[in-house]
Enzyme design. Structure first.
Site, PDB file in Angstrom:
ATOM      1  N   ARG A  16       0.850  -1.200   0.000  1.00 36.74           N
ATOM      2  CA  ARG A  16       0.000   0.000   0.000  1.00 36.74           C
ATOM      3  C   ARG A  16       0.888   1.254   0.000  1.00 36.74           C
ATOM      4  O   ARG A  16       2.095   1.184   0.192  1.00 36.74           O
ATOM      5  CB  ARG A  16      -0.959  -0.009   1.193  1.00 36.74           C
ATOM      6  CG  ARG A  16      -0.275  -0.151   2.560  1.00 36.74           C
ATOM      7  CD  ARG A  16      -0.958   0.626   3.634  1.00 36.74           C
ATOM      8  NE  ARG A  16      -0.963   2.050   3.368  1.00 36.74           N
ATOM      9  CZ  ARG A  16       0.078   2.861   3.580  1.00 36.74           C
ATOM     10  NH1 ARG A  16       1.237   2.398   4.035  1.00 36.74           N
ATOM     11  NH2 ARG A  16      -0.005   4.150   3.310  1.00 36.74           N
ATOM     12  N   GLY A  17       0.187   2.408  -0.186  1.00 37.48           N
ATOM     13  CA  GLY A  17       0.928   3.661  -0.341  1.00 37.48           C
ATOM     14  C   GLY A  17       1.060   3.892  -1.839  1.00 37.48           C
ATOM     15  O   GLY A  17       1.465   2.968  -2.577  1.00 37.48           O
ATOM     16  N   GLY A  19       3.021   5.474  -3.897  1.00 31.55           N
ATOM     17  CA  GLY A  19       4.304   5.271  -4.572  1.00 31.55           C
ATOM     18  C   GLY A  19       4.676   3.795  -4.614  1.00 31.55           C
ATOM     19  O   GLY A  19       5.119   3.277  -5.649  1.00 31.55           O
ATOM     20  N   ARG A  59      -6.831  -0.991  -7.535  1.00 32.19           N
ATOM     21  CA  ARG A  59      -7.277   0.120  -6.679  1.00 32.19           C
ATOM     22  C   ARG A  59      -7.509   1.321  -7.598  1.00 32.19           C
ATOM     23  O   ARG A  59      -6.640   1.652  -8.401  1.00 32.19           O
ATOM     24  CB  ARG A  59      -6.241   0.438  -5.585  1.00 32.19           C
ATOM     25  CG  ARG A  59      -6.121  -0.692  -4.553  1.00 32.19           C
ATOM     26  CD  ARG A  59      -5.382  -0.252  -3.305  1.00 32.19           C
ATOM     27  NE  ARG A  59      -6.189   0.620  -2.469  1.00 32.19           N
ATOM     28  CZ  ARG A  59      -5.692   1.321  -1.446  1.00 32.19           C
ATOM     29  NH1 ARG A  59      -4.395   1.268  -1.160  1.00 32.19           N
ATOM     30  NH2 ARG A  59      -6.476   2.079  -0.708  1.00 32.19           N
ATOM     31  N   CYS A 125      -2.149   9.863   7.922  1.00 30.28           N
ATOM     32  CA  CYS A 125      -1.900   8.626   7.178  1.00 30.28           C
ATOM     33  C   CYS A 125      -0.419   8.275   7.160  1.00 30.28           C
ATOM     34  O   CYS A 125       0.348   8.756   8.014  1.00 30.28           O
ATOM     35  CB  CYS A 125      -2.479   8.641   5.771  1.00 30.28           C
ATOM     36  SG  CYS A 125      -2.688   6.932   5.150  1.00 30.28           S
ATOM     37  N   ASP A 194      -2.461  10.749  -3.188  1.00 27.98           N
ATOM     38  CA  ASP A 194      -2.734   9.625  -4.090  1.00 27.98           C
ATOM     39  C   ASP A 194      -2.965  10.129  -5.506  1.00 27.98           C
ATOM     40  O   ASP A 194      -2.723   9.414  -6.474  1.00 27.98           O
ATOM     41  CB  ASP A 194      -3.943   8.832  -3.605  1.00 27.98           C
ATOM     42  CG  ASP A 194      -3.598   8.073  -2.329  1.00 27.98           C
ATOM     43  OD1 ASP A 194      -3.662   8.677  -1.247  1.00 27.98           O
ATOM     44  OD2 ASP A 194      -3.221   6.898  -2.434  1.00 27.98           O
ATOM     45  N   ASN A 204      -6.309  12.381  -1.179  1.00 29.83           N
ATOM     46  CA  ASN A 204      -5.454  11.658  -0.231  1.00 29.83           C
ATOM     47  C   ASN A 204      -6.345  10.943   0.778  1.00 29.83           C
ATOM     48  O   ASN A 204      -7.574  11.038   0.719  1.00 29.83           O
ATOM     49  CB  ASN A 204      -4.484  12.630   0.450  1.00 29.83           C
ATOM     50  CG  ASN A 204      -3.376  11.914   1.206  1.00 29.83           C
ATOM     51  OD1 ASN A 204      -2.750  10.995   0.683  1.00 29.83           O
ATOM     52  ND2 ASN A 204      -3.131  12.300   2.446  1.00 29.83           N
ATOM     53  N   LYS A 205      -5.713  10.240   1.694  1.00 31.53           N
ATOM     54  CA  LYS A 205      -6.442   9.428   2.674  1.00 31.53           C
ATOM     55  C   LYS A 205      -7.615  10.164   3.294  1.00 31.53           C
ATOM     56  O   LYS A 205      -7.505  11.350   3.608  1.00 31.53           O
ATOM     57  CB  LYS A 205      -5.452   8.992   3.766  1.00 31.53           C
ATOM     58  CG  LYS A 205      -6.013   8.066   4.816  1.00 31.53           C
ATOM     59  CD  LYS A 205      -6.683   6.846   4.240  1.00 31.53           C
ATOM     60  CE  LYS A 205      -5.799   6.032   3.329  1.00 31.53           C
ATOM     61  NZ  LYS A 205      -6.537   5.078   2.479  1.00 31.53           N
TER      62      LYS A 205
HETATM   63  P1  RI2 Z   1       3.077   7.592  -0.450  1.00 29.99           P
HETATM   64  C1  RI2 Z   1      -1.834   6.129   0.875  1.00 29.99           C
HETATM   65  O1  RI2 Z   1      -2.960   5.398   0.513  1.00 29.99           O
HETATM   66  C2  RI2 Z   1      -2.207   7.326   1.729  1.00 29.99           C
HETATM   67  O2  RI2 Z   1      -3.372   7.998   1.305  1.00 29.99           O
HETATM   68  C3  RI2 Z   1      -0.952   8.144   1.555  1.00 29.99           C
HETATM   69  O3  RI2 Z   1      -1.107   9.466   1.974  1.00 29.99           O
HETATM   70  C4  RI2 Z   1      -0.764   8.011   0.054  1.00 29.99           C
HETATM   71  O4  RI2 Z   1      -1.094   6.646  -0.228  1.00 29.99           O
HETATM   72  C5  RI2 Z   1       0.581   8.371  -0.474  1.00 29.99           C
HETATM   73  O5  RI2 Z   1       1.538   7.468  -0.022  1.00 29.99           O
HETATM   74  P2  RI2 Z   1      -3.266   3.892   1.093  1.00 29.99           P
HETATM   75  O6  RI2 Z   1      -2.551   2.940   0.150  1.00 29.99           O
HETATM   76  O7  RI2 Z   1       3.175   7.278  -1.900  1.00 29.99           O
HETATM   77  O8  RI2 Z   1      -2.828   3.763   2.514  1.00 29.99           O
HETATM   78  O9  RI2 Z   1       3.517   8.987  -0.135  1.00 29.99           O
HETATM   79  O10 RI2 Z   1      -4.766   3.763   0.938  1.00 29.99           O
HETATM   80  O11 RI2 Z   1       3.743   6.558   0.419  1.00 29.99           O
END
Ligand code: RI2
Length: 320
Positions: A16-17, A19, A59, A125, A194, A204-205
């Site tokens: 997740r995240g 990036g 997603r 987040c 996101d 974003n979250k």
């Molecule tokens: P980086 C995450 O989504 C959060 O919303 C976070 O702020 C965003 O991705 C960016 O994350 P999730 O996968 O790329 O937890 O900065 O739903 O790590």
């Protein structure tokens, strides 16, 4: 890792995240290209397209995912033969992964310069780029303190506080609804993204918009840390970012929900923060005001309006 394994892990949020899912998709496409045995170019291309579709469908909100897949897949149709197609794909996938990692490092360096010695920072987040800025400021010797939210329902805040703790940064852990109570202790809000739309809104979250609104009202600056591949090219032609709505079980156990037939649990995973609540977006191409999002889409992602003209037939003027 296979395409289906990667897709499952992205769906279940084991990966997740924004990036990280983009890099995982690029890796899965590279591994898939290397594992396909066929010497037939059309068969190879169809297989790669199927893999790309599977990954993109996991997603819907983080635009880093379709952008990464687009970057890796672009050029496939010009390949001379399967070997050419395979090597081009592997090269682009590895190039994307490398440039994504270096974008995260550069944003950390740029973002850290917006943090002053003695600042208290709020983050919501778990964003590797937002945390990168905070950790870099700490590494460079600034005395900082962080407030990190819990992030219901998936508790990504737990990952954030562990990372901050391990970096030796003084951290306060609060429930999401406590942001207003502490906002006057905060000097700066830093979050990730996101997706960034052409009008500079940041997806974003869930909860980010409330945090930013609260900060704006208290005159606390809000910085978004976002790599250029999180900007959404298709918003230029009016596409909207789809907000993922996840299973109600994440919010309320099914056993309890079953006893409440008149209650519907809603679980959107993201929200939209309007540009006017955001002071700066820090990208690897430098910091921009949110209103300059189109420049990133055009100059850094290379997606001008021409990209869409053919597919949408925007220039089509019926004759007679
Ligand atoms: P980086 C995450 O989504 C959060 O919303 C976070 O702020 C965003 O991705 C960016 O994350 P999730 O996968 O790329 O937890 O900065 O739903 O790590």
């Amino acid at each position: 890792m296979s395409v289906s394994e990667t897709a499952e892990k992205i769906k279940s949020m084991e990966i997740r995240g924004a990036g990280r899912i983009a890099r995982a998709a690029a890796e899965a496409l590279r591994d898939h290209a290397l594992s396909l045995r066929t010497g037939d170019l059309p068969v190879f291309s169809v297989e790669m397209e199927k893999a790309a579709d599977t990954l993109v469908a996991t997603r819907p909100t983080a635009v880093s995912l379709p952008n990464a897949v687009h970057i890796v897949m672009t050029g496939l149709e010009q390949a001379k033969d399967t070997e050419d197609a395979r090597s081009g794909l592997v090269r682009r996938a590895e190039g994307f992964i490398r440039s994504s990692r270096s974008a995260v490092e550069n944003i950390a360096r740029f973002g850290a310069r917006h943090i002053r010695d003695g600042d208290t920072i709020l983050t919501h987040c778990n964003s590797e780029v937002a945390l990168g800025c905070i950790i870099e400021a700490h590494r460079s010797g600034k005395d900082i303190e962080v407030f990190a939210t819990e992030v219901r329902p998936r508790n990504q805040g737990h990952i954030t506080i562990r990372t901050l703790n391990d970096a030796g940064i003084k951290t306060n852990f609060i429930v999401d609804s406590a942001v207003r109570s502490f906002i006057h202790d905060i000097d700066l809000v830093i979050v990730g993204a996101d997706a960034v739309t052409v009008n500079g809104a940041v997806v974003n979250k869930i909860g980010t918009a409330q945090v930013a609104h609260t900060a704006k009202e208290a005159r606390v600056n809000v910085i978004v840390a976002a790599e250029t591949y999180k900007f959404a090219p298709r918003t230029v032609i009016g596409d909207l970012i789809r907000i993922e709505e996840r299973s109600p079980d994440e919010v309320l156990p099914a056993a309890i929900a079953k006893t409440l037939p008149n209650v519907t649990v809603r679980n959107p995973a993201f929200d939209v923060t309007p540009a006017e609540y955001i002071d700066l977006i820090v990208t690897e191409a430098g910091a921009i005001p949110p209103q300059m999002a189109y420049v990133i889409i055009r100059e850094y992602l290379g997606w001008g309006i021409e990209e869409f003209q053919k597919s949408l037939d925007l220039n089509h003027h019926p004759e007679g």
